[in-house]
Design an enzyme around this catalytic site. Sequence first.
Site, PDB file in Angstrom:
ATOM      1  N   LYS A 191       0.727  -1.148  -0.008  1.00  0.00           N
ATOM      2  CA  LYS A 191      -0.098   0.102  -0.071  1.00  0.00           C
ATOM      3  C   LYS A 191       0.973   1.238  -0.077  1.00  0.00           C
ATOM      4  O   LYS A 191       1.817   1.363   0.576  1.00  0.00           O
ATOM      5  CB  LYS A 191      -0.862  -0.153   1.285  1.00  0.00           C
ATOM      6  CG  LYS A 191      -1.862   1.131   1.556  1.00  0.00           C
ATOM      7  CD  LYS A 191      -2.665   1.158   2.701  1.00  0.00           C
ATOM      8  CE  LYS A 191      -3.295   2.220   3.226  1.00  0.00           C
ATOM      9  NZ  LYS A 191      -3.939   1.948   4.286  1.00  0.00           N
TER      10      LYS A 191
ATOM     11  N   SER B  56      -8.788   3.246   4.675  1.00  0.00           N
ATOM     12  CA  SER B  56      -7.963   3.862   3.530  1.00  0.00           C
ATOM     13  C   SER B  56      -7.225   2.958   2.672  1.00  0.00           C
ATOM     14  O   SER B  56      -6.522   3.305   1.523  1.00  0.00           O
ATOM     15  CB  SER B  56      -6.799   4.539   4.233  1.00  0.00           C
ATOM     16  OG  SER B  56      -6.287   4.113   5.119  1.00  0.00           O
TER      17      SER B  56
ATOM     18  N   SER C 148      -9.077   1.064   8.719  1.00  0.00           N
ATOM     19  CA  SER C 148      -8.728   1.360   7.259  1.00  0.00           C
ATOM     20  C   SER C 148      -8.331  -0.057   6.792  1.00  0.00           C
ATOM     21  O   SER C 148      -8.214  -0.045   5.428  1.00  0.00           O
ATOM     22  CB  SER C 148      -7.583   2.101   7.048  1.00  0.00           C
ATOM     23  OG  SER C 148      -7.906   3.380   7.374  1.00  0.00           O
TER      24      SER C 148
END
Length: 472
Positions: free
Chosen positions: A71, A147, A171
Site C-alpha cells: 500500500k 484507507s 482502514s
Amino acid sequence: MEPHEYAGQDAVGLRRLIRSGAVSAAETEAAARRAIELVDTDLNALTLPLFEPALASDPAGPLAGVPFLIKDSQPFARGVPFAIGSRAIRGAVAGVDHELMTRFRAAGLVTLGQTTTPEMALSFATESVRYGFTRNPWDLERGVGGSSGGAAALVAAGAVPIAHANDGAGSIRVPASACGLVGLKPSRGRTPCGPLIGEAAFGQSAEFAVTRTVRDAAHLLDAIGAPPVGEKYAAAPPSRPYAGEPHADPGRLRIALTTVAWSGVAVDPQVTAVTVNAGKVLDWIGHTVTEASPAVDPDLLVEAMMLGAIAAGAALLRAPRRPDPALLESVTRRLIAETEAFTALDMMAAIDAQHQVTRPVGLFFDDHDLLVTPTLGRLPARHGTLDYDDPRYSMRTWLRHIFEYGPFTAPFNVSGNPAISLPLGQSREGLPIGVQLVAAHGREDLLLQVAAQLEQAVPWHDRKPAIYADAR
C-alpha cells in the site's frame, strides 16, 4: 495457469500448488500480472506500473511464490517511490525496508505493485486529487472504503489473494466490508507499526492485510506476527493446525452483539439484519449470544483519535522537504495547522481520552469472549460522499463525518483490541455487508477460530463481483 484458474485460488491454495509442482512460481506470477492488468483499468487501484522485476523475496518462505501488493501509505519497501496518496509528495523513495516489509519478503510473498490510498490515509474513501476514485468491483459507481481501498479492490477482483493494508481507525476492516473480504486488524503490538505514523500514534495504527479467506489471514499472521506469548495468545503455532482452518474449535463462547452505534447515528436496516443473522448463526453453532456493548463515549473517541491524526500531521512537519500546501487537499492543510497549534496540554487531554475509551472496552472482555457489531453503518458509499478536499472540515469534524459512515471500528484502534470484518451478507442490490468480531487483547486465536466457523456456516467464496479476473 490461466487467469480463471489463478483467481479461483487463495494464497494457501496457490502455495500448495507451487509446492506440489503443479504450477511454478514463475507461472503463478505471470498469471497474477495478467489478472491485475485485466481488472485495474476498471478499478484504478494501482499507483505505479507493476514492478519489473517483482521485489526480491525468500523462495523458501511459508508463502513463497504467492503474488502480493503493498500500500502507498508510507516509505515501506527499499527503492519504491511513495506519495501517501498526495500530489504534494513527489520524488520520495524509501531508502530501507520497513520491518514489516522485511517479514513479507521472508514469508516469500512476491510483491508486484503498489495500491492506492487517500491522502495521508485519513479517510474511509479511497479517493484523492492525485489518483482519483478507486472503484468498487461490485459496483463501479461506488467506493471501496478506505484507507486500504486499492488493496481491497484488487483482492476482491481476484487479482491477488493477499494485499498489504493498515488500520488506524478502520482502514483494513472498512474496505474489507465494502469489498466483501476478510479484514483482520491485529492486536496492538502483534505486528510492527508503520515508520511514519504508526509508531507515533500511540499504538492506534496496526499493519496487516486484506484476504479472501480466513485461513489466509491465519497463515499470514503466523508468518509475520510477533512471537506468540504462550499458547493462549498464539494465532496459530506453525507446528500445529492453523487457527483459521475449519476444524479449529474455540469451545462454547460468551458472545455479545450490538447493532447500535455509540454515536447514535442511524444504521442501515440491511446492515443490521446481516449482523443479527450472524448472531443467530453463532447461537446455532453453540455459542451463548446476548445483546450487550461496552460503554464508548463518542466525544472521547474523537479526542483520542486526534492522537493518530496529529501523528500524521507531525510526520509532514518533520519531513526533510515540507510539501507545498497549495498541492495538499483541504483536510490535510487543516491538519497541519492544527498540528502546529496542538499543545502539550492538548496532547495530555487526548491521551486521557484514549485511556477513558480503553478502560471500559478492556473491562467488557472480562465478561465476554467476543463482541459482534456491523463493520460499516451503511452500504458502500457512492463516489464523492466523503470529500477530503472539502474546506468546511476541521480535523475533528472530519473524523465525526467519516465515523457517521463507519461508526463501529475506531474504538478498537484506541483500545488496541484485535478485530476482524467478515463478508457475511449482501444487500438487495448485491453489495457486500461486513460484520465485525472483536476480542480481548491478544486473542486473535478466538477471532480466527470463530471466523472459520462462520466461513463454514455462511460461505462467501462463490460470490464474485462484476469485475473479476476470471474472464476467458
